[in-house]
Design an enzyme around this catalytic site. Structure first.
Site, PDB file in Angstrom:
ATOM      1  N   GLU A 230      46.604  19.288  35.546  1.00 15.64           N
ATOM      2  CA  GLU A 230      46.262  20.624  36.015  1.00 15.64           C
ATOM      3  C   GLU A 230      46.717  21.648  34.992  1.00 15.64           C
ATOM      4  O   GLU A 230      47.463  21.343  34.059  1.00 15.64           O
ATOM      5  CB  GLU A 230      46.903  20.904  37.374  1.00 15.64           C
ATOM      6  CG  GLU A 230      48.408  20.925  37.364  1.00 15.64           C
ATOM      7  CD  GLU A 230      49.001  21.132  38.758  1.00 15.64           C
ATOM      8  OE1 GLU A 230      48.274  20.951  39.754  1.00 15.64           O
ATOM      9  OE2 GLU A 230      50.187  21.460  38.837  1.00 15.64           O
ATOM     10  N   HIS A 272      50.637  24.702  42.902  1.00 17.02           N
ATOM     11  CA  HIS A 272      51.911  24.129  42.513  1.00 17.02           C
ATOM     12  C   HIS A 272      52.725  25.095  41.664  1.00 17.02           C
ATOM     13  O   HIS A 272      52.185  25.943  40.960  1.00 17.02           O
ATOM     14  CB  HIS A 272      51.694  22.831  41.715  1.00 17.02           C
ATOM     15  CG  HIS A 272      51.039  21.759  42.522  1.00 17.02           C
ATOM     16  ND1 HIS A 272      50.259  20.772  41.965  1.00 17.02           N
ATOM     17  CD2 HIS A 272      51.044  21.507  43.855  1.00 17.02           C
ATOM     18  CE1 HIS A 272      49.825  19.957  42.907  1.00 17.02           C
ATOM     19  NE2 HIS A 272      50.289  20.379  44.062  1.00 17.02           N
ATOM     20  N   MET A 291      42.148  15.989  25.105  1.00 16.73           N
ATOM     21  CA  MET A 291      42.117  14.613  25.593  1.00 16.73           C
ATOM     22  C   MET A 291      40.817  13.926  25.217  1.00 16.73           C
ATOM     23  O   MET A 291      40.811  12.751  24.829  1.00 16.73           O
ATOM     24  CB  MET A 291      42.332  14.588  27.120  1.00 16.73           C
ATOM     25  CG  MET A 291      43.753  14.936  27.537  1.00 16.73           C
ATOM     26  SD  MET A 291      44.120  14.624  29.285  1.00 16.73           S
ATOM     27  CE  MET A 291      43.051  15.831  30.087  1.00 16.73           C
ATOM     28  N   GLU A 293      39.002  14.561  22.618  1.00 16.64           N
ATOM     29  CA  GLU A 293      39.065  14.298  21.175  1.00 16.64           C
ATOM     30  C   GLU A 293      39.927  13.084  20.844  1.00 16.64           C
ATOM     31  O   GLU A 293      39.745  12.441  19.821  1.00 16.64           O
ATOM     32  CB  GLU A 293      39.600  15.540  20.455  1.00 16.64           C
ATOM     33  CG  GLU A 293      38.622  16.727  20.476  1.00 16.64           C
ATOM     34  CD  GLU A 293      39.235  17.989  19.902  1.00 16.64           C
ATOM     35  OE1 GLU A 293      40.470  17.985  19.676  1.00 16.64           O
ATOM     36  OE2 GLU A 293      38.502  18.982  19.726  1.00 16.64           O
ATOM     37  N   ALA A 294      40.880  12.759  21.743  1.00 21.08           N
ATOM     38  CA  ALA A 294      41.764  11.607  21.514  1.00 21.08           C
ATOM     39  C   ALA A 294      41.145  10.303  21.999  1.00 21.08           C
ATOM     40  O   ALA A 294      41.758   9.241  21.893  1.00 21.08           O
ATOM     41  CB  ALA A 294      43.099  11.841  22.207  1.00 21.08           C
ATOM     42  N   GLY A 295      39.931  10.361  22.547  1.00 16.99           N
ATOM     43  CA  GLY A 295      39.265   9.143  23.001  1.00 16.99           C
ATOM     44  C   GLY A 295      39.400   8.876  24.484  1.00 16.99           C
ATOM     45  O   GLY A 295      38.962   7.832  24.973  1.00 16.99           O
ATOM     46  N   VAL A 298      36.791  11.906  29.436  1.00 16.51           N
ATOM     47  CA  VAL A 298      36.897  13.191  30.138  1.00 16.51           C
ATOM     48  C   VAL A 298      35.502  13.605  30.593  1.00 16.51           C
ATOM     49  O   VAL A 298      34.605  13.788  29.760  1.00 16.51           O
ATOM     50  CB  VAL A 298      37.507  14.276  29.235  1.00 16.51           C
ATOM     51  CG1 VAL A 298      37.605  15.602  29.987  1.00 16.51           C
ATOM     52  CG2 VAL A 298      38.873  13.847  28.719  1.00 16.51           C
ATOM     53  N   PRO A 299      35.282  13.759  31.903  1.00 19.60           N
ATOM     54  CA  PRO A 299      33.948  14.159  32.380  1.00 19.60           C
ATOM     55  C   PRO A 299      33.657  15.618  32.039  1.00 19.60           C
ATOM     56  O   PRO A 299      34.538  16.374  31.636  1.00 19.60           O
ATOM     57  CB  PRO A 299      34.053  13.939  33.889  1.00 19.60           C
ATOM     58  CG  PRO A 299      35.507  14.097  34.198  1.00 19.60           C
ATOM     59  CD  PRO A 299      36.244  13.554  33.009  1.00 19.60           C
TER      60      PRO A 299
END
Length: 600
Positions: A230, A272, A291, A293-295, A298-299
C-alpha cells in the site's frame, strides 16, 4: 524456519476472546486436527480454572491462567502467543512473553501502540529470534494446519476460499480485510494459499514483507507468492532488492493499493497508520512501477489482479490438489450443564478415571479401597505407602464410642425409627469445627506457619492474634502422661513409610511449646492426620497451590466423614439389632432454670 505453523502448533491466547477462540476451535474440528490449537487462555481477572468451548458437537475445557508465565509453565509445548490485549497493555504482555521465552511467534491485534514502544518491542523480538505478526493485524493462517483467531471469517467462507487445505500461493498483505478478499480471489483463479500472513497496518510492525517472503521462499508448499502492499513506507523495495540479489527466485505477484492518491491535491492517509506517502518513492504508483521493472508480476490495476493470478498459476503447471475429508460443524449446539472428570458410565462398562470397574473391584486386581479413593478423589493412583496411609486414617477415625456428638445423634435418630440414611445424616451433620473439622484447620494453619517460616513462638502469637484456638492441638482426656495411641500409630507409620515429614517435625516443635504450658495441649489425632496429609501430598509432588485447593475444598475433612460413617452405621445397626425403643433424655440430667410465669 520455512513454516510458521503446523498441524501440531498450539497457542496461548491472551485475553478470553470467546468468539475468536471458538472460531479457531471450529477450524481445528473442520480440518480434523488431533488436538485443539488453543492450549490455554490467560485471563488475569477471571476466578475460573477453565472455560468450555465447542469441539464439533461436543465440548472441551480450555484451562485459564492468571499470567503468561503460569500458562507457559503449564503448557510448555505452546510456542505461539496470540496477544489480544488492548493497546494499553499489549506492549507489556509482549515484552513479558519475550522475557519468559519459549515462543517462536507472537501475534498482536492491538493498533495504536506508541511508535517508540513498537520499535523497541520489534527489535527485542528480533534479538530473541521471535516472529512478530502485527501490531494491528488479524493474524495469519497455514491452511489445513493452524488458523489465528478470525482470519478467513466464518467456516463457510473458509471452505469456499479453500482455506481448509494447503494450496500453492504464499500470501502477504498489510490489510486484514483484504486478506480474506484475496484468499477468495486466489481460490477462484488458482488452487488457494499455502500460507498467509497479514503483517499489520501500523507504521512499525514486527515482521515485514521481506521477512515473510524469504521464509516462503524456503517453504516447498509455496510455489509462487502474492504481495499486497500500500501507499507509504519502503518495505516493497526490500523485496525488489532480494529478487535482484537472487534471494527470491519463485514468481512474485504484487500490487500496491492507493494509486488513487495521485488525484488528490494534498497528501492522503488511508485506513492504516502506515498508509501515507512521505516521499515520491513511497507512493503506490512509484512502487508498482519499480516492482514491475524488477520482474515482479504487477497487473495494470487491482481489477486485473485475478487474471494475473490465474496466468501465473497456470504457467507453473501445478498438480491438482486433492480435497481432504472434513468434519462438519453442527449448526445447533447445546452446552452441557454438568462436567465430570472422574468417571464415565457410557459404553459397556463404567470407568473410574479411565480404569474399568472390573479392573479395580476384585482382590486379584491389586486395587484396594485406598486406591479407588486416590483415583476418584485426586485423579491419580497413589503409591502403596500413600494408599496404606489413607486406609490407616480411615481405620483410625472410624469410631470413638457412642458418647461423641455424631454417634449420639445417629443412635437417637435410629431409636426414633428412622432409616439408616436419615440416621447417618443426623450424625454427619454434627461434624464441623468442634468435631472432626480440626483436620482441615490443622493442615491450613500449620502449613501457613511453615510456608512463612514462623517460629513456634511466632505461630502461637499469630494464632492468638487471629483469635482462633490452634486446630489439632489439645485433647479433653489425653495428655503427655496419657498419650493417644492413635497418634502414636500414625506417627510411627509415617516415620517408617513417608519419604520425609517436615510439617510433622515442625508441628512437634509447636507441641513442645504448648505442652510446656499445659500437658493436655498435645498434638491430637485430627491435627496429626491433617499435618501428615500435607506431608504426603508434598512427597507426591503436588504444588503448595494445589494442596491449598485440597484444603479449602474440604478434602481433609472428607476422610473424617468417610471414616466416621463406618462407625455411625455400626451404631445405627446396633440400635436396630437391639430393637431399642424411642430415646428420651432423663430429667435428672437436665438443669431446668425456668421462671414461674406471672399471674394474669
Amino acid at each position: 524456519m520455512a513454516q510458521l505453523f503446523t498441524r501440531d502448533t498450539q497457542a496461548i491466547f491472551w485475553n478470553n476472546n470467546r468468539s475468536a477462540i471458538q472460531r479457531m476451535l471450529d477450524y481445528d474440528y473442520t480440518i480434523k486436527r488431533e488436538t485443539p490449537s488453543v492450549a490455554g487462555i490467560v485471563a488475569p481477572t477471571s476466578g475460573n480454572k477453565f472455560d468450555k468451548f465447542f469441539w464439533g458437537p461436543d465440548e472441551v475445557m480450555i484451562p485459564l491462567y492468571k499470567s503468561t508465565a503460569d500458562a507457559k509453565a503449564a503448557q510448555p509445548g505452546a510456542d505461539v502467543l496470540l496477544n489480544f490485549a488492548s493497546f494499553r497493555t499489549a506492549y507489556d504482555v509482549t515484552m513479558e512473553a519475550l522475557e519468559i521465552g519459549g515462543f517462536s511467534t507472537i501475534m498482536i491485534t492491538a493498533e495504536g501502540i506508541p511508535e517508540r514502544l513498537a520499535r523497541g518491542m520489534n527489535e527485542e523480538a528480533r534479538a530473541h529470534n521471535v516472529t512478530v505478526i502485527g501490531p494491528a493485524t488479524v493474524g495469519g493462517i497455514a491452511p489445513g494446519a493452524f488458523k489465528i483467531a478470525n482470519v478467513g471469517g466464518t467456516i463457510e467462507n473458509i471452505v469456499n476460499s479453500k482455506l481448509h487445505r494447503a494450496g500453492s500461493c504464499g500470501l502477504v498483505t498489510r490489510s486484514g480485510g483484504l486478506f480474506n478478499e484475496l484468499s477468495n480471489i486466489i481460490s477462484i483463479n488458482a488452487d488457494g494459499i499455502a500460507e498467509g500472513v497479514a503483517i499489520g497496518g501500523d507504521r512499525f510492525v514486527g515482521s515485514v514483507f521481506i521477512d515473510n517472503l524469504l521464509r516462503m521462499e524456503q517453504n516447498p508448499d509455496v510455489k509462487y507468492m502474492l504481495l499486497l502492499g500500500e501507499v507509504g513506507g519502503i518495505e516493497e523495495y526490500k523485496v525488489i532488492d532480494a529478487i535482484k540479489e537472487g534471494k527470491i527466485t519463485k514468481p512474485v505477484i504484487a500490487w500496491c493499493i492507493g494509486t488513487i492518491a495521485k488525484h488528490y491535491d494534498s497528501g492522503v492517509q488511508f485506513g492504516h497508520a502506515g498508509a501515507s506517502a512521505n516521499a515520491e518513492r513511497e507512493t503506490a504508483e512509484a512502487k508498482n512501477k519499480a516492482m514491475a521493472e524488477a520482474g515482479i508480476h504487477v497487473p495494470e490495476s487491482f481489477n486485473d489482479l485475478p487474471a494475473t493470478i490465474k496466468r501465473v498459476h497456470e504457467s507453473l503447471n501445478i498438480a491438482e490438489i486433492p480435497e481432504p475429508a472434513m468434519n462438519t460443524v453442527p449448526k445447533v449446539r447445546r452446552s452441557k450443564e454438568f462436567i465430570c472428570t472422574i468417571s464415565d458410565d457410557r459404553g459397556d462398562e463404567a470407568h473410574y478415571c479411565g480404569y474399568p470397574i472390573s479392573s479395580v473391584a476384585t482382590p486379584d486386581t491389586g486395587f484396594t479401597v485406598g486406591d479407588v479413593m486416590s483415583i476418584l478423589w485426586f485423579k491419580k493412583r497413589y503409591p502403596r505407602w500413600a494408599v496404606d496411609f489413607l486406609e490407616t486414617v480411615l481405620k483410625t477415625v472410624a469410631d470413638h464410642g457412642p458418647a461423641v456428638s455424631g454417634a449420639h445423634n445417629a443412635k437417637v435418630t435410629a431409636r426414633a425409627g428412622k432409616d439408616v440414611i436419615s440416621s447417618l445424616i443426623a450424625g454427619l451433620l454434627t461434624i464441623g469445627p468442634r468435631f472432626g473439622g480440626a483436620i482441615d484447620g490443622a493442615a491450613k494453619y500449620f502449613k501457613y506457619a511453615d510456608d512463612n517460616n514462623l517460629s513456634p513462638k511466632e505461630f502461637l502469637g499469630y494464632m492468638k492474634g487471629e483469635g482462633v484456638p490452634i486446630p489439632g492441638i489439645g485433647h479433653r482426656i489425653k495428655s503427655l502422661k496419657n498419650p493417644d495411641l492413635r497418634v502414636k500409630g500414625l506417627m510411627d507409620f509415617a516415620s517408617e513409610n513417608f519419604p520425609s515429614t517436615p510439617l510433622l517435625d515442625y508441628a512437634r516443635t509447636v507441641e513442645a511449646l504448648t505442652t510446656s504450658k499445659k500437658e493436655n495441649l498435645i498434638l491430637n489425632v485430627d491435627g496429626t492426620i491433617g499435618i501428615l496429609m500435607v506431608d504426603m501430598w508434598r512427597a507426591l509432588g503436588y504444588t503448595d497451590e494445589e494442596i491449598d485447593v485440597f484444603i479449602e475444598a474440604g478434602a481433609l475433612n472428607a476422610f473424617f466423614i468417610l471414616g466416621r460413617s463406618i462407625g455411625f452405621i455400626g451404631h445405627i445397626l446396633d440400635e436396630k439389632r437391639l430393637a431399642m425403643p424411642m430415646y428420651r433424655h432423663p430429667w435428672d440430667d437436665i438443669l431446668y432454670d425456668v421462671d414461674k410465669a406471672p399471674e394474669l
